[in-house]
Motif scaffolding. Structure first.
Motif, mmCIF file in Angstrom:
data_model
loop_
_atom_site.group_PDB
_atom_site.id
_atom_site.type_symbol
_atom_site.label_atom_id
_atom_site.label_comp_id
_atom_site.label_asym_id
_atom_site.label_seq_id
_atom_site.Cartn_x
_atom_site.Cartn_y
_atom_site.Cartn_z
ATOM 1 N N ARG A 91 12.332 25.823 30.061
ATOM 2 C CA ARG A 91 12.540 26.726 28.923
ATOM 3 C C ARG A 91 14.012 26.755 28.542
ATOM 4 N N GLY A 92 14.769 25.790 29.039
ATOM 5 C CA GLY A 92 16.181 25.716 28.656
ATOM 6 C C GLY A 92 17.121 26.544 29.526
ATOM 7 N N ILE A 93 16.615 27.159 30.593
ATOM 8 C CA ILE A 93 17.481 28.009 31.429
ATOM 9 C C ILE A 93 18.555 27.147 32.113
ATOM 10 N N GLY A 94 18.133 26.013 32.692
ATOM 11 C CA GLY A 94 19.091 25.145 33.380
ATOM 12 C C GLY A 94 20.192 24.681 32.438
ATOM 13 N N ILE A 95 19.817 24.200 31.263
ATOM 14 C CA ILE A 95 20.815 23.659 30.334
ATOM 15 C C ILE A 95 21.726 24.773 29.802
ATOM 16 N N ASN A 96 21.170 25.960 29.604
ATOM 17 C CA ASN A 96 22.009 27.060 29.106
ATOM 18 C C ASN A 96 22.983 27.571 30.172
ATOM 19 N N MET A 97 22.546 27.573 31.443
ATOM 20 C CA MET A 97 23.492 27.937 32.508
ATOM 21 C C MET A 97 24.616 26.906 32.557
ATOM 22 N N LEU A 98 24.231 25.622 32.414
ATOM 23 C CA LEU A 98 25.228 24.555 32.469
ATOM 24 C C LEU A 98 26.229 24.672 31.317
ATOM 25 N N LYS A 99 25.695 24.960 30.106
ATOM 26 C CA LYS A 99 26.599 25.084 28.940
ATOM 27 C C LYS A 99 27.632 26.182 29.175
ATOM 28 N N LYS A 100 27.151 27.319 29.688
ATOM 29 C CA LYS A 100 28.071 28.436 29.922
ATOM 30 C C LYS A 100 29.102 28.043 30.988
ATOM 31 N N ALA A 101 28.623 27.379 32.060
ATOM 32 C CA ALA A 101 29.534 26.965 33.133
ATOM 33 C C ALA A 101 30.554 25.947 32.615
ATOM 34 N N GLU A 102 30.117 25.056 31.722
ATOM 35 C CA GLU A 102 31.045 24.034 31.194
ATOM 36 C C GLU A 102 32.153 24.689 30.375
ATOM 37 N N GLN A 103 31.790 25.717 29.608
ATOM 38 C CA GLN A 103 32.810 26.415 28.819
ATOM 39 C C GLN A 103 33.854 27.050 29.738
ATOM 40 N N ILE A 104 33.371 27.701 30.813
ATOM 41 C CA ILE A 104 34.294 28.326 31.779
ATOM 42 C C ILE A 104 35.151 27.240 32.435
ATOM 43 N N ALA A 105 34.491 26.121 32.813
ATOM 44 C CA ALA A 105 35.204 25.032 33.503
ATOM 45 C C ALA A 105 36.298 24.451 32.600
ATOM 46 N N LYS A 106 35.987 24.283 31.312
ATOM 47 C CA LYS A 106 37.002 23.745 30.388
ATOM 48 C C LYS A 106 38.165 24.734 30.266
ATOM 49 N N ASP A 107 37.843 26.033 30.154
ATOM 50 C CA ASP A 107 38.908 27.047 30.051
ATOM 51 C C ASP A 107 39.814 27.026 31.286
ATOM 52 N N LYS A 108 39.247 26.629 32.415
ATOM 53 C CA LYS A 108 40.047 26.585 33.657
ATOM 54 C C LYS A 108 40.761 25.232 33.820
ATOM 55 N N GLY A 109 40.572 24.343 32.866
ATOM 56 C CA GLY A 109 41.297 23.064 32.876
ATOM 57 C C GLY A 109 40.629 21.975 33.699
ATOM 58 N N LEU A 110 39.336 22.136 34.014
ATOM 59 C CA LEU A 110 38.666 21.084 34.789
ATOM 60 C C LEU A 110 38.395 19.865 33.909
ATOM 61 N N ASP A 111 38.413 18.687 34.557
ATOM 62 C CA ASP A 111 38.228 17.431 33.808
ATOM 63 C C ASP A 111 36.798 16.911 33.881
ATOM 64 N N TYR A 112 36.105 17.232 34.972
ATOM 65 C CA TYR A 112 34.744 16.676 35.109
ATOM 66 C C TYR A 112 33.919 17.522 36.080
ATOM 67 N N LEU A 113 32.606 17.313 36.030
ATOM 68 C CA LEU A 113 31.684 17.914 36.999
ATOM 69 C C LEU A 113 31.077 16.812 37.851
ATOM 70 N N GLU A 114 30.818 17.130 39.102
ATOM 71 C CA GLU A 114 30.176 16.187 40.028
ATOM 72 C C GLU A 114 28.946 16.877 40.627
ATOM 73 N N ALA A 115 27.887 16.116 40.883
ATOM 74 C CA ALA A 115 26.671 16.698 41.475
ATOM 75 C C ALA A 115 25.987 15.644 42.326
ATOM 76 N N TRP A 116 25.360 16.075 43.390
ATOM 77 C CA TRP A 116 24.599 15.163 44.243
ATOM 78 C C TRP A 116 23.167 15.663 44.299
ATOM 79 N N THR A 117 22.216 14.774 44.135
ATOM 80 C CA THR A 117 20.824 15.199 44.234
ATOM 81 C C THR A 117 19.987 14.071 44.826
#
Ligand SMILES: CC(C)(COP(=O)(O)OP(=O)(O)OC[C@H]1O[C@@H](n2cnc3c(N)ncnc32)[C@H](O)[C@@H]1OP(=O)(O)O)[C@@H](O)C(=O)NCCC(=O)NCCS
Length: 195
Positions: A91-117
């Protein structure tokens, strides 16, 4: 449905949401009894509907290069946990959490995200749909039963008999490992640039 920062009162709901979300995945037996606390700064978000935690996303991030993340250039954020309660998936919950986190991450000056699955196709599809690219992989190998244990583990302690074991395999002969042992998962690294 609200997406907001995690607070300590959310812990029980967070643990329940995580364990239910993981039941259908290759991480089904990776159960936490307490939410971990991070050594480095972290973005910790939850999705809440009718007072229930239905989604969670934790990203611990570098304040110096390669403190948390290993693969990219610049400052990275490591997704340690992302999960949507099984009754609320797609229902878009995962992608919307990610969008919000990406905005915060950009504001904090992060360059990339990494994930292992691991190798759940549908979870890998989510990463790809969310703009991540696969950059690396190795194997997670579980050893169970006498036949499998005897192939890899010798003990000098006569009173101990090893019943279960788990190992990382980063050699070149993945096909052989997959044919020798019943439970083998490919653990894949994904990356997403925030530039
Ligand atoms: C990965 C996860 C968080 C995605 O959450 P979600 O809120 O359901 O995802 P979204 O609604 O944002 O995105 C849905 C997209 O993801 C993919 N996807 C998710 N579930 C899927 C499924 N069961 N089958 C096929 N594709 C699926 C599809 O691309 C889907 O898009 P579509 O519905 O248009 O086809 C969720 O599937 C989950 O909790 N998985 C188990 C936990 C886990 O393995 N986490 C990662 C390891 S750390």
């Amino acid at each position: 449905m609200e997406i907001r920062s995690y607070n300590s009162n959310d812990e029980v709901g967070w643990l329940r949401c995580r364990v239910l979300s993981f039941l259908d995945t290759a991480y089904y037996d990776n159960v936490l009894k307490e939410k971990e606390k991070y050594e480095n700064p972290a973005i910790e978000l939850v999705a809440v509907e009718n007072d229930q935690i239905v989604g969670l996303l934790d990203i611990e991030y570098d304040d110096k290069e390669k403190t948390v993340c290993t693969k990219g250039e610049g400052l990275g954020g490591m997704i340690w946990h992302v999960a949507t309660h099984p009754d609320y998936q797609r229902r878009g919950i995962g992608i919307n959490m990610l969008k919000k986190a990406e905005q915060i991450a950009k504001d904090k000056g992060l360059d990339y995200l990494e994930a292992w699955t691991r190798d759940d196709d549908w979870v890998n599809q989510w990463y790809v749909k969310s703009g991540f690219e696969k950059v690396n992989s190795y194997l997670h190998v579980f050893f169970e039963g006498n036949n499998e244990i005897e192939k890899v583990i010798k003990t000098n302690e006569s009173k101990f008999k090893v019943i279960q074991a788990f190992a990382h395999y980063s050699g070149d002969d993945s096909d052989h490992i997959k044919s020798e042992f019943k439970r083998v998962h490919e653990c894949r690294c994904y990356q997403k640039s925030l530039k």
